[in-house]
Motif scaffolding. Structure first.
Motif, short mmCIF file in Angstrom:
data_model
loop_
_atom_site.label_atom_id
_atom_site.label_comp_id
_atom_site.label_asym_id
_atom_site.label_seq_id
_atom_site.Cartn_x
_atom_site.Cartn_y
_atom_site.Cartn_z
N CYS A 347 0.69 -1.20 -0.17
CA CYS A 347 -0.10 0.25 0.00
C CYS A 347 0.70 1.07 -0.37
CB CYS A 347 -0.97 0.50 0.78
SG CYS A 347 -2.47 -0.91 1.48
N ASP A 351 0.82 3.65 -3.20
CA ASP A 351 0.91 5.52 -2.68
C ASP A 351 1.83 6.31 -3.40
OD1 ASP A 351 -1.49 6.96 -1.27
OD2 ASP A 351 1.00 8.20 -0.32
N TYR A 372 -3.75 -0.56 -5.69
CA TYR A 372 -3.38 0.16 -4.73
C TYR A 372 -4.93 -0.90 -4.55
CZ TYR A 372 -4.40 2.31 -0.58
OH TYR A 372 -4.30 3.33 0.46
#
Length: 403
Positions: A347, A351, A372
């Motif tokens: 994650c 990001d 994601y």
């Protein structure tokens, strides 16, 4: 290497990487387009076109450990191959190594009767049908599997099943022919872990209604065919019970262990692919008079991403080795640790990659939003972070029980 690959695995990895270059990466735009245009109720043609090619090259059912039906690989041997497949959403199903079919095939291999194996396992191994696993329920906190309320009631030579399930992956797929259903046969048993059972339910049985597909961050079909399914007075023969009444929780724990390894290795592959995209992007973009790759904040994030991936890989290989040497039950702590560490790692890296791509990173053009969605989903699937952290803490505290 701390965990060196055998010559067999090195060769399989080479063949996998070659197949990915020739067939998977060039078709990624197509799988996303077909998923969007056809929706979750249809078969995606690109998958069916590529499966025979993978099978012809011997890249088929690599996941099954200690089985004559697969490649006979251990968890540790399969891990680097699973990582390669995880680099693309298209790949796992093409190689017949996608969830929940992998876990369901393992359950059928271990606990299914010869009749079950002939009827369900054989076509699953051949990639001719798909399956689903019905455990999670919308009415209860399913992170605690003992909360499950669905009922499996004995009626002479049959069981009658009632319940509402969701996040039942594959149920909208027209190839989905068999469901492994978890419900309670003995809700009053004082041992809450012996109330549940698992039973085989053919998807064409009267009383099954696939209510709707469930989007994952707006995506239907990729990265998941999550579905809501209602079972109303569904009757199946007594012999469809797996292992025996009250053994459902036991089967679930055995099923989820290897699945968590698979999820984590695929996520490491996805994180590697994402870091590659990030590095290529920042080297090609100029901002404030110099490449984005020369911005200190970018370099820090790339360095941290590399460190996090290497840490996650070693932790996961260690868990795979523990599963192979001491068994899934003894390796509970190692499995729980990777289930927390790897999705969080992925994650964060995804990001950062979205940020590096600017506004385009939030579109579907670069595969980052799909990535994601996958990584964030896996902080919940097969047990949320909080459950695994609590388990890890309990294991740690037991070391000091006599202090």
């Amino acid at each position: 290497m701390l965990y060196p690959m055998s010559p067999k695995v090195v060769e399989l990895k080479r063949k996998l990487e070659s197949f990915m270059d020739r067939h998977i990466y060039p078709n990624e735009e197509r799988i996303y387009r077909e998923a969007e245009e056809l929706g979750p109720w249809k078969v995606y043609p690109v998958v069916e076109e590529l499966k025979p090619l993978a099978r012809a090259e011997g890249l088929w059912n690599l996941f099954l450990p200690e089985s004559s039906h697969g490649a006979g690989l251990t968890n540790l041997e399969y891990a680097p191959l699973c990582e390669v497949m995880g680099r693309s959403h298209l790949a796992p199903e093409v190689f017949n190594c996608s969830a929940p079919d992998t876990g369901n095939m393992e359950v059928l291999e271990r606990y299914g009767s010869e009749k079950d194996k002939e009827r369900w396992l054989k076509p699953l191994l051949a990639g001719e049908i798909r399956s689903c696993f019905a455990m999670t329920e919308p009415a209860v906190a399913s992170s605690d599997a003992t909360n499950i309320e669905s009922s499996i009631v004995r009626d002479s030579d049959h069981y009658v099943i009632n319940g509402r399930k969701w996040y039942t992956t594959n149920a909208t797929d027209p190839r989905c022919k068999i469901c492994i259903f978890m419900g309670k046969t003995d809700p009053n048993n004082p041992d809450r872990h012996k109330q549940q059972s698992m039973i085989l339910v053919p998807m064409d049985t009267p009383g099954i209604e696939v209510k709707r597909p469930l989007p994952v961050f707006g995506f239907y079909g990729v990265p998941d065919r999550a579905s809501e399914v209602v079972f109303t007075n569904v009757r199946v023969p007594r012999e469809n019970m797996l292992l025996g009444e009250g053994r459902g929780f036991e089967i679930a724990q055995g099923r989820l262990g290897p699945g968590r390894i698979h999820h984590c290795m695929r996520l490491i592959g996805l994180a590697e692919r994402t870091l590659e995209k990030m590095c290529r992007r920042v080297r090609s973009r100029i901002a404030f008079g110099k490449p984005v790759s020369e911005q200190t904040v970018t370099q820090e994030r790339i360095a941290e991403a590399r460190i996090m991936i290497e840490q996650a890989r070693l932790l996961t290989l260690n868990a795979a080795y523990a599963m192979d040497t001491v068994g899934n039950k003894v390796a509970k702590a190692e499995i729980a640790m990777i289930k927390v560490a790897v999705p969080n790692m992925a994650c964060q890296i995804i990001d950062w990659a979205i940020q590096a791509h600017g506004g385009g990173g939030t579109s579907n053009d670069f595969g980052l939003t799909q990535a994601y969605a996958t990584a964030r989903l896996l902080r919940l699937a097969d047990g949320p972070d909080e459950v695994h952290r609590n388990q890890i803490a309990r294991f740690e505290l037991r070391k000091y029980s006599n202090v």
